[in-house]
Design an enzyme around this catalytic site. Sequence first.
Site, PDB file in Angstrom:
ATOM      1  N   GLU A  23     -41.616   8.300  13.518  1.00  0.00           N
ATOM      2  CA  GLU A  23     -40.204   8.299  13.171  1.00  0.00           C
ATOM      3  C   GLU A  23     -39.866   7.354  12.014  1.00  0.00           C
ATOM      4  OE1 GLU A  23     -41.488   8.318  16.127  1.00  0.00           O
ATOM      5  OE2 GLU A  23     -40.354   9.575  17.500  1.00  0.00           O
TER       6      GLU A  23
ATOM      7  N   GLU B 269     -43.256  11.011  23.335  1.00  0.00           N
ATOM      8  CA  GLU B 269     -42.271  10.465  24.291  1.00  0.00           C
ATOM      9  C   GLU B 269     -42.151  11.381  25.512  1.00  0.00           C
ATOM     10  OE1 GLU B 269     -39.337  10.156  21.120  1.00  0.00           O
ATOM     11  OE2 GLU B 269     -39.147   8.023  21.577  1.00  0.00           O
TER      12      GLU B 269
HETATM   13  N1  T1G Z   1     -39.821  19.810  13.781  1.00  0.00           N
HETATM   14  C1  T1G Z   1     -39.735  21.035  13.194  1.00  0.00           C
HETATM   15  N2  T1G Z   1     -40.633  21.518  12.302  1.00  0.00           N
HETATM   16  C2  T1G Z   1     -41.659  20.712  12.009  1.00  0.00           C
HETATM   17  C3  T1G Z   1     -41.839  19.427  12.585  1.00  0.00           C
HETATM   18  C4  T1G Z   1     -40.859  18.979  13.511  1.00  0.00           C
HETATM   19  N3  T1G Z   1     -40.944  17.791  14.117  1.00  0.00           N
HETATM   20  N4  T1G Z   1     -42.968  18.890  12.068  1.00  0.00           N
HETATM   21  C5  T1G Z   1     -43.465  19.795  11.209  1.00  0.00           C
HETATM   22  N5  T1G Z   1     -42.686  20.889  11.180  1.00  0.00           N
HETATM   23  C6  T1G Z   1     -42.893  22.092  10.378  1.00  0.00           C
HETATM   24  C7  T1G Z   1     -42.994  21.790   8.899  1.00  0.00           C
HETATM   25  O1  T1G Z   1     -41.702  21.670   8.341  1.00  0.00           O
HETATM   26  C8  T1G Z   1     -43.741  23.007   8.413  1.00  0.00           C
HETATM   27  O2  T1G Z   1     -42.792  24.055   8.413  1.00  0.00           O
HETATM   28  C9  T1G Z   1     -44.703  23.300   9.556  1.00  0.00           C
HETATM   29  O3  T1G Z   1     -44.160  22.629  10.711  1.00  0.00           O
HETATM   30  C10 T1G Z   1     -46.076  22.789   9.313  1.00  0.00           C
HETATM   31  O4  T1G Z   1     -45.902  21.412   8.974  1.00  0.00           O
HETATM   32  C11 T1G Z   1     -36.429  11.464  19.429  1.00  0.00           C
HETATM   33  C12 T1G Z   1     -36.104  11.981  16.869  1.00  0.00           C
HETATM   34  C13 T1G Z   1     -46.808  17.844  12.955  1.00  0.00           C
HETATM   35  C14 T1G Z   1     -48.638  16.563  11.817  1.00  0.00           C
HETATM   36  O5  T1G Z   1     -42.133  13.162  12.212  1.00  0.00           O
HETATM   37  O6  T1G Z   1     -46.190  14.982  10.730  1.00  0.00           O
HETATM   38  O7  T1G Z   1     -39.278  13.066  17.308  1.00  0.00           O
HETATM   39  O8  T1G Z   1     -42.939  24.593   5.975  1.00  0.00           O
HETATM   40  O9  T1G Z   1     -47.099  21.531   6.782  1.00  0.00           O
HETATM   41  O10 T1G Z   1     -50.021  19.515   7.928  1.00  0.00           O
HETATM   42  O11 T1G Z   1     -38.111  10.007  18.800  1.00  0.00           O
HETATM   43  O12 T1G Z   1     -45.838  18.383  10.244  1.00  0.00           O
HETATM   44  O13 T1G Z   1     -44.282  25.894   7.654  1.00  0.00           O
HETATM   45  O14 T1G Z   1     -41.777  26.129   7.595  1.00  0.00           O
HETATM   46  O15 T1G Z   1     -46.719  19.312   7.945  1.00  0.00           O
HETATM   47  O16 T1G Z   1     -50.400  20.781  10.138  1.00  0.00           O
HETATM   48  C15 T1G Z   1     -40.992  13.058  14.680  1.00  0.00           C
HETATM   49  C16 T1G Z   1     -43.547  15.394  11.449  1.00  0.00           C
HETATM   50  C17 T1G Z   1     -39.721  13.814  14.577  1.00  0.00           C
HETATM   51  C18 T1G Z   1     -43.717  14.813  12.822  1.00  0.00           C
HETATM   52  C19 T1G Z   1     -48.272  18.977  11.301  1.00  0.00           C
HETATM   53  N6  T1G Z   1     -42.091  13.910  14.341  1.00  0.00           N
HETATM   54  N7  T1G Z   1     -44.519  16.423  11.229  1.00  0.00           N
HETATM   55  O17 T1G Z   1     -48.880  18.794  10.027  1.00  0.00           O
HETATM   56  O18 T1G Z   1     -48.320  21.032   8.921  1.00  0.00           O
HETATM   57  S1  T1G Z   1     -38.385  12.738  14.921  1.00  0.00           S
HETATM   58  C20 T1G Z   1     -42.567  13.888  13.078  1.00  0.00           C
HETATM   59  C21 T1G Z   1     -45.781  16.114  10.837  1.00  0.00           C
HETATM   60  C22 T1G Z   1     -38.476  12.500  16.613  1.00  0.00           C
HETATM   61  C23 T1G Z   1     -37.706  11.344  18.629  1.00  0.00           C
HETATM   62  C24 T1G Z   1     -37.486  11.543  17.164  1.00  0.00           C
HETATM   63  C25 T1G Z   1     -46.646  17.290  10.530  1.00  0.00           C
HETATM   64  C26 T1G Z   1     -47.596  17.653  11.684  1.00  0.00           C
HETATM   65  P1  T1G Z   1     -42.958  25.269   7.338  1.00  0.00           P
HETATM   66  P2  T1G Z   1     -47.009  20.747   8.045  1.00  0.00           P
HETATM   67  P3  T1G Z   1     -49.499  20.058   9.225  1.00  0.00           P
END
Ligand code: T1G
Length: 700
Positions: free
Chosen positions: A125, A105
């Site tokens: 999301e 976004e």
């Molecule tokens: N925020 C904070 N930490 C995050 C994170 C995030 N969005 N995504 C992953 N982490 C942390 C995770 O907890 C782990 O932490 C580390 O990164 C490695 O993650 C307004 C409201 C990005 C593809 O749903 O799909 O945006 O355990 O083991 O396999 O519209 O993480 O090491 O302390 O999964 O390389 C939308 C979710 C949020 C993406 C990386 N975004 N993340 O995969 O590593 S809502 C998501 C993933 C939003 C807006 C709305 C995956 C990854 P730790 P990992 P990975």
Amino acid sequence: MTAEYKVQGDIAIISLSNPPVNGLGHSTRVGITQGLDKANADPAVKAIVLTGDGKAFSGGADIREFGTPKATQEPNLNSVIRALEYSAKPVVAAVHSVAMGGGLELALGCHYRVAAPGAKIALPEVKLGILPGAGGTQRLPRVLGVETALNMIVSGDAVNSEVLASLPGQKLFDQLSATPESLIDEAIALARKVAAEGAPLPLVRNLPCSHPQGDAYFQFARNMVKGMAKNFPAPAKCVDAVEAATKRKFDDGMAFERDIFMNLMLTPESRALRHVFQAERAAAKIPDVGDDVKPRAVNKVAIIGAGTMGGGIAMNFLNAGIPVVMLEMKQDALDRGVGILRKNYEAQVKRGKLKADKLEQRMALLSTTLSYDDLKDVDMVIEAVFEDLGVKEAVFTKLDAVMKPGAVLASNTSTLDVNKIANFTQRPQDVVGLHFFSPANVMKLLEVVRGAKTAKDVMATVMAVAKKIKKTAVVSGVCDGFIGNRMIEEYSRQAGFLVDEGATPQQVDRAIEKFGFAMGPFRMGDLAGNDIGWAIRKRRYVERPDMKYSKAADLLCEMGRYGQKTGAGWYDYQPGKRDALPSPVVDKLIDEHRKALGITPRKISDQEIVERLVFALVNEGARILEEGIASKASDIDMVYLTGYGFPLWRGGPMLYADTVGLFNVVQSMKRFARNPHDDAKFWQPAPLLRKLADEGKTFN
Ligand code: T1G
């Protein structure tokens, strides 16, 4: 600040730097807006490039801020995106690796976008029970078209940048960089070019958004979504939001999206899914085993036992490309085991789940032997032989004699004491339990049972192996039944009491399946084999004469009604069919059993059935927590979500108890304790549960 600002010649570069994935936390959002202000105030700067340090452009909103004031504290994400749009100087997003959720976004708020090949682009999301809340549902359709955008938003799945860049008419990416390494230079070149041209800056919000057969298409989309997401409200709302992009002015569409987003954030389903996202990652962390503890290399694995479990376990490693040597006592057992393994793969090829050449690749990684001497070079062995301590002793004594120093010795035992098994060897520090769930090549859950002497690097090793073979590993201490089976025993006891008191097996199954379990306790017993529970109860009657059980299950087993494998169990089955048919024989058995107990059957509500089954899990789970068998409540939830068919949208038994309110859980338990046919002692709330309930707290 977690966004760096620097000027390269006449181009300002703003780099998100909020490891691990540049989550758009408040300080990052402030960093971006301050960088924009600086760039727009600096006459030497002609244009701006926005990019991300490390392994992601941005993984989206910082989920660690969810539920805290910071999540919406200004500048919130929509404000940051508006600042990008209204920057007087061109802003070019340089997108690499991962641009997800709010990260995508953010890029959509820029005037131009350059992507490196191989970048994972998604609006995931919906997997958190929400929908894009910073314009994704309004902007993505404007650059990719309604159908492509809606598919991405409803599935939440990632698409590679080069795939999207190749879509005809797409306006998501102005350019694909030649390589990931050339991304920044190419973004800077584009920034210079557009600055020099001085054309009006393009805003995604100004692009048209329509669908030639809008009403018909969205009706179709609604029908599709209804089928796939019956327990989750978010996907249907995604359709509404994208439809709004085709019917409303941009700002009205944004307001509509915001409204839906805020409502979905409050749903129990979203709370559950966000909990599961964190729980899955937390389970991989062992409190006293930090990243500094290096795992041992595991390049070759031995499996002892070519039975159902041994074969299933072997498949996990073959699927991950790890060579396996399988050992049995007799050649015909080996041949049979390998035959079953090959048949499983052939069935996957037939279903189109596996390419034929992959089958041969995997089978080529498998070797077999009748001699322990052939195991001396393997890095890890997993024993999957008959569940008897004597047999385990024989196996581990031999393994101890032949395995090389530093090899990991694992047992797949589901009920025996891993410490006793470890003490059959001279190297208890190398022994660990790896409890796979049947079918071992399908079930995600792997209980990693940590012995008293298991070394930390052995724990690090098996957790790394679990990740490689795509298992959800949860660490358990040593106790009877570890986490999952210890809790399921209390759940099963309640199922028996409910039948004694007046419920039918099918009523209990229907009630808990309506709650969301994949399969109720009686259907599950018929599937797994009622004789398994019978064996455990017979052991219990000796070890724990104080434990109260319904005898109905024993009477059933004494009739040889073990379930599907004997053609009859709690239910009747027609030959070759698996449909569970209510059984007049069982009704009669239960009727006579109640008479013998002097129980007049009473009508039992579905709510009582669900509460007694699920709160039994919760109470035993609380005991497991306070004994330190599980280190966190979310680990217990992961065990039940990945190994016992607990409904995902409820987040696991411990989160469900939090959602109900621990005060209410304890109140229900007080009622159950007053039931003379139930087990009053069991329903004394575990001290931890009582403490949290008294303090108005939660498990998670
Ligand atoms: N925020 C904070 N930490 C995050 C994170 C995030 N969005 N995504 C992953 N982490 C942390 C995770 O907890 C782990 O932490 C580390 O990164 C490695 O993650 C307004 C409201 C990005 C593809 O749903 O799909 O945006 O355990 O083991 O396999 O519209 O993480 O090491 O302390 O999964 O390389 C939308 C979710 C949020 C993406 C990386 N975004 N993340 O995969 O590593 S809502 C998501 C993933 C939003 C807006 C709305 C995956 C990854 P730790 P990992 P990975």
